[in-house]
Design an enzyme around this catalytic site. Structure first.
Site, PDB file in Angstrom:
ATOM      1  N   HIS A 131     -67.533   7.853  65.383  1.00  0.00           N
ATOM      2  CA  HIS A 131     -66.062   8.118  65.623  1.00  0.00           C
ATOM      3  C   HIS A 131     -66.143   8.033  67.411  1.00  0.00           C
ATOM      4  O   HIS A 131     -67.180   8.457  68.039  1.00  0.00           O
ATOM      5  CB  HIS A 131     -65.740   9.583  65.339  1.00  0.00           C
ATOM      6  CG  HIS A 131     -64.129   9.883  65.721  1.00  0.00           C
ATOM      7  ND1 HIS A 131     -63.786  10.368  66.959  1.00  0.00           N
ATOM      8  CD2 HIS A 131     -62.937   9.904  64.768  1.00  0.00           C
ATOM      9  CE1 HIS A 131     -62.395  10.614  66.912  1.00  0.00           C
ATOM     10  NE2 HIS A 131     -62.088  10.318  65.701  1.00  0.00           N
ATOM     11  N   ASP A 208     -72.481  15.786  65.224  1.00  0.00           N
ATOM     12  CA  ASP A 208     -71.026  15.785  64.980  1.00  0.00           C
ATOM     13  C   ASP A 208     -70.620  16.238  63.260  1.00  0.00           C
ATOM     14  O   ASP A 208     -70.806  15.619  62.559  1.00  0.00           O
ATOM     15  CB  ASP A 208     -70.455  14.461  65.109  1.00  0.00           C
ATOM     16  CG  ASP A 208     -69.004  14.338  65.277  1.00  0.00           C
ATOM     17  OD1 ASP A 208     -68.430  15.289  64.539  1.00  0.00           O
ATOM     18  OD2 ASP A 208     -68.465  13.543  65.522  1.00  0.00           O
ATOM     19  N   GLN A 211     -66.640  16.234  60.117  1.00  0.00           N
ATOM     20  CA  GLN A 211     -66.380  15.980  58.681  1.00  0.00           C
ATOM     21  C   GLN A 211     -67.259  16.604  57.558  1.00  0.00           C
ATOM     22  O   GLN A 211     -67.055  16.445  56.355  1.00  0.00           O
ATOM     23  CB  GLN A 211     -66.398  14.277  58.422  1.00  0.00           C
ATOM     24  CG  GLN A 211     -65.364  13.389  59.198  1.00  0.00           C
ATOM     25  CD  GLN A 211     -63.866  13.746  58.826  1.00  0.00           C
ATOM     26  OE1 GLN A 211     -63.673  14.356  58.059  1.00  0.00           O
ATOM     27  NE2 GLN A 211     -63.096  13.288  59.696  1.00  0.00           N
ATOM     28  N   LYS A 234     -59.489  20.770  60.878  1.00  0.00           N
ATOM     29  CA  LYS A 234     -60.025  20.046  59.707  1.00  0.00           C
ATOM     30  C   LYS A 234     -60.543  20.858  58.571  1.00  0.00           C
ATOM     31  O   LYS A 234     -61.129  20.581  57.541  1.00  0.00           O
ATOM     32  CB  LYS A 234     -61.232  19.021  60.181  1.00  0.00           C
ATOM     33  CG  LYS A 234     -60.691  17.766  60.926  1.00  0.00           C
ATOM     34  CD  LYS A 234     -61.668  16.690  61.118  1.00  0.00           C
ATOM     35  CE  LYS A 234     -61.343  15.815  62.393  1.00  0.00           C
ATOM     36  NZ  LYS A 234     -60.223  14.900  62.286  1.00  0.00           N
ATOM     37  N   CYS A 373     -60.396   5.658  64.534  1.00  0.00           N
ATOM     38  CA  CYS A 373     -61.097   5.859  65.928  1.00  0.00           C
ATOM     39  C   CYS A 373     -62.502   5.373  65.786  1.00  0.00           C
ATOM     40  O   CYS A 373     -63.332   6.067  66.143  1.00  0.00           O
ATOM     41  CB  CYS A 373     -60.906   7.337  66.004  1.00  0.00           C
ATOM     42  SG  CYS A 373     -59.575   7.704  66.286  1.00  0.00           S
TER      43      CYS A 373
HETATM   44  N1  7TS Z   1     -65.822  13.247  64.942  1.00  0.00           N
HETATM   45  C1  7TS Z   1     -65.272  12.793  63.642  1.00  0.00           C
HETATM   46  C2  7TS Z   1     -66.414  12.517  62.713  1.00  0.00           C
HETATM   47  C3  7TS Z   1     -64.136  12.803  63.351  1.00  0.00           C
HETATM   48  O1  7TS Z   1     -63.909  12.367  62.094  1.00  0.00           O
HETATM   49  C4  7TS Z   1     -63.070  13.396  64.435  1.00  0.00           C
HETATM   50  C5  7TS Z   1     -61.635  13.141  64.136  1.00  0.00           C
HETATM   51  C6  7TS Z   1     -63.583  13.495  65.492  1.00  0.00           C
HETATM   52  C7  7TS Z   1     -65.013  13.613  65.655  1.00  0.00           C
HETATM   53  C8  7TS Z   1     -62.763  14.100  66.535  1.00  0.00           C
HETATM   54  O2  7TS Z   1     -62.347  15.441  65.975  1.00  0.00           O
HETATM   55  P1  7TS Z   1     -60.906  16.052  66.945  1.00  0.00           P
HETATM   56  O3  7TS Z   1     -60.527  17.379  66.145  1.00  0.00           O
HETATM   57  O4  7TS Z   1     -61.410  16.352  68.249  1.00  0.00           O
HETATM   58  O5  7TS Z   1     -59.885  15.053  67.080  1.00  0.00           O
HETATM   59  N2  7TS Z   1     -61.248  12.542  63.136  1.00  0.00           N
HETATM   60  C9  7TS Z   1     -59.988  11.903  62.633  1.00  0.00           C
HETATM   61  C10 7TS Z   1     -60.013  10.895  61.556  1.00  0.00           C
HETATM   62  O6  7TS Z   1     -60.741  10.411  60.960  1.00  0.00           O
HETATM   63  N3  7TS Z   1     -58.750  10.822  61.679  1.00  0.00           N
HETATM   64  O7  7TS Z   1     -58.044  11.488  62.401  1.00  0.00           O
HETATM   65  C11 7TS Z   1     -58.800  12.302  63.096  1.00  0.00           C
END
Ligand code: 7TS
Length: 417
Positions: A131, A208, A211, A234, A373
């Site tokens: 990401h 990371d 997910q 999430k 992303c």
């Molecule tokens: N890393 C992964 C693997 C992610 O899927 C996401 C967010 C992030 C980092 C960033 O997370 P945040 O909470 O700091 O924004 N992924 C997604 C997505 O797949 N669709 O919307 C956000």
């Protein structure tokens, strides 16, 4: 797979009743089919209630407590930290830093650990399936330090090609930063093996877990990961809160990231002394109520059971592959369902991913479309965008049937044009 005869690892409908938003009609009174859980999940009443209850009864700023209410608020906030610490099996609560999310957690490491430890020519090993949150902070570190970024390539079926690891891990590799589960391909990466090999080569590892933490048991000590990042929103918690786990010795050696109140032991006009962990990395008023809400989400997750969630999503994903795979125009991205989490990204012959998402929306079905992303990953796959259905334990096989029917309908709409 005859889904009606399978004994499901959990009964989604018994949990759905806790999620008010899942029973609200959308678009001309249709039932909502929420399949955008990789972007953000929904919240059960118990989490919403914990938030309301905090604001109605226990809210004040934390760690400033001379008064009763501030003590209450601080206790709830620190209880949440303790719950998270247990949830990921950290060694102590001091290893749990509240951030605003995964993005901030990774930026914290890139800024604080990165600036202190990375020199020109040092190498940071990432993967081709990251990401942007696990790419751009390292690009920025590269701009500051002139370090070298390298990437573990993916195989044709969307898994990490670990045969390359022996050559990619060099005596200049300082950090390996990898996603546990790809937010596009759904691939579950063998993190423990990568950690062991990285450590043997003298590098530390950031995982990371944005997910993975919401969907399967996460044991940071078992993985032996040095840093782990994830987001509250999430995993049914509020937005605006996330976690950086770090091994205590590493966090203690790192300089603070942001400066301000709470992160200090002492301040003079010309200098400051940082506070102990975890306050050292929590400058300013923290996300008090979001953190308490995340604590409630963790209580709820433990009630459902992380292993059951994983096992159930495995069934859903296999069912989705089978059901959607009967549509000749449907092409899924990533590995076979046994090797992935509940994320099914796909393309449809003859329909742009954005049009697919829009046509599904007419049926009340929420999916995401675009590059999610992960632009470099899409480039590697030779596409600019995909559509993505992503599941949580409250999704049902019937919703996958609805998705399949709506995709058939989208094809009919497009053929008529
Ligand atoms: N890393 C992964 C693997 C992610 O899927 C996401 C967010 C992030 C980092 C960033 O997370 P945040 O909470 O700091 O924004 N992924 C997604 C997505 O797949 N669709 O919307 C956000």
């Amino acid at each position: 797979m005859n889904i009606s005869t399978i004994r499901l690892p959990l009964e989604p409908n018994s949990w759905r009743a806790d999620f008010p938003i899942l029973s609200r009609p959308v678009r001309d009174g249709q039932p909502l089919v929420y399949l955008d859980n990789a972007a953000t999940t929904q919240r059960p009443r118990q989490v919403i209630q914990a938030i309301v209850d905090t604001y109605e009864n226990h809210y004040a700023n934390v760690h400033r407590g001379i008064h009763w209410l501030s003590d209450q608020s601080t206790d709830l906030f620190e209880d949440a930290r303790q719950k998270i610490s247990k949830f990921i099996n950290a060694n102590s609560e001091q290893e749990v830093i509240f951030t605003t999310g995964t993005t901030m957690a990774i930026n914290l490491v890139a800024r604080s650990w990165g600036d202190a430890n990375i020199r020109t020519g040092d190498e940071i090993l990432l993967t081709e399936m990251e990401h942007h949150a696990n790419l751009v902070p390292w690009h920025q570190l590269q701009e500051r330090t002139d370090c070298r970024l390298r990437h573990i390539p993916i195989t044709d079926d969307g898994q990490l090609n670990l045969a390359t690891l022996d050559t990619l891990l060099t005596d200049r590799t300082r950090l390996v930063s990898i996603t546990h589960v790809s937010n596009v391909l759904g691939t579950i990466n063998p993190v423990a093996e990568i950690v062991a090999r990285a450590h043997a080569a003298g590098a530390i590892v950031l995982v990371d877990a944005a997910q993975s933490a919401p969907h399967s048991p996460l044991d940071v000590q078992q993985l032996d990961a040095d840093f782990v990042a994830f987001s509250g929103h999430k995993m049914m918690g509020p937005s605006g809160v996330g976690v950086l786990y770090g091994k205590q010795s590493l966090l203690e050696a790192m300089p603070p990231f942001l400066g301000g109140g709470n992160m200090i032991r002492r301040v003079k006009l010309d200098r400051f002394e940082p506070a102990d962990l975890p306050a050292k990395f929590e400058a300013g008023t923290p996300p008090i109520v979001p953190a308490i809400g995340l604590g409630a989400a963790i209580d709820y997750l433990l009630q459902v059971g992380l292993q059951k969630i994983h096992d159930y999503e495995q069934v859903l994903t296999q069912y989705a592959h089978e059901t959607l795979g009967r549509i000749p125009e449907f092409h899924s991205l990533g590995p076979a369902p046994e090797r992935k989490a509940g994320i099914v990204s796909f393309t449809m012959d003859g329909i742009h991913p954005h049009d697919v998402a829009q046509l599904l929306d007419r049926h009340g079905i929420a999916v995401r479309a675009g590059h999610h992303c992960a632009m470099p990953l899409h480039k590697k796959l030779g596409i600019t965008a995909s559509s993505r259905a992503s599941f949580y334990f409250y999704n049902t096989p019937a919703e996958i049937d609805q998705l399949a029917a709506a995709l058939e309908d989208a094809l009919r709409v497009f053929r008529r044009r």
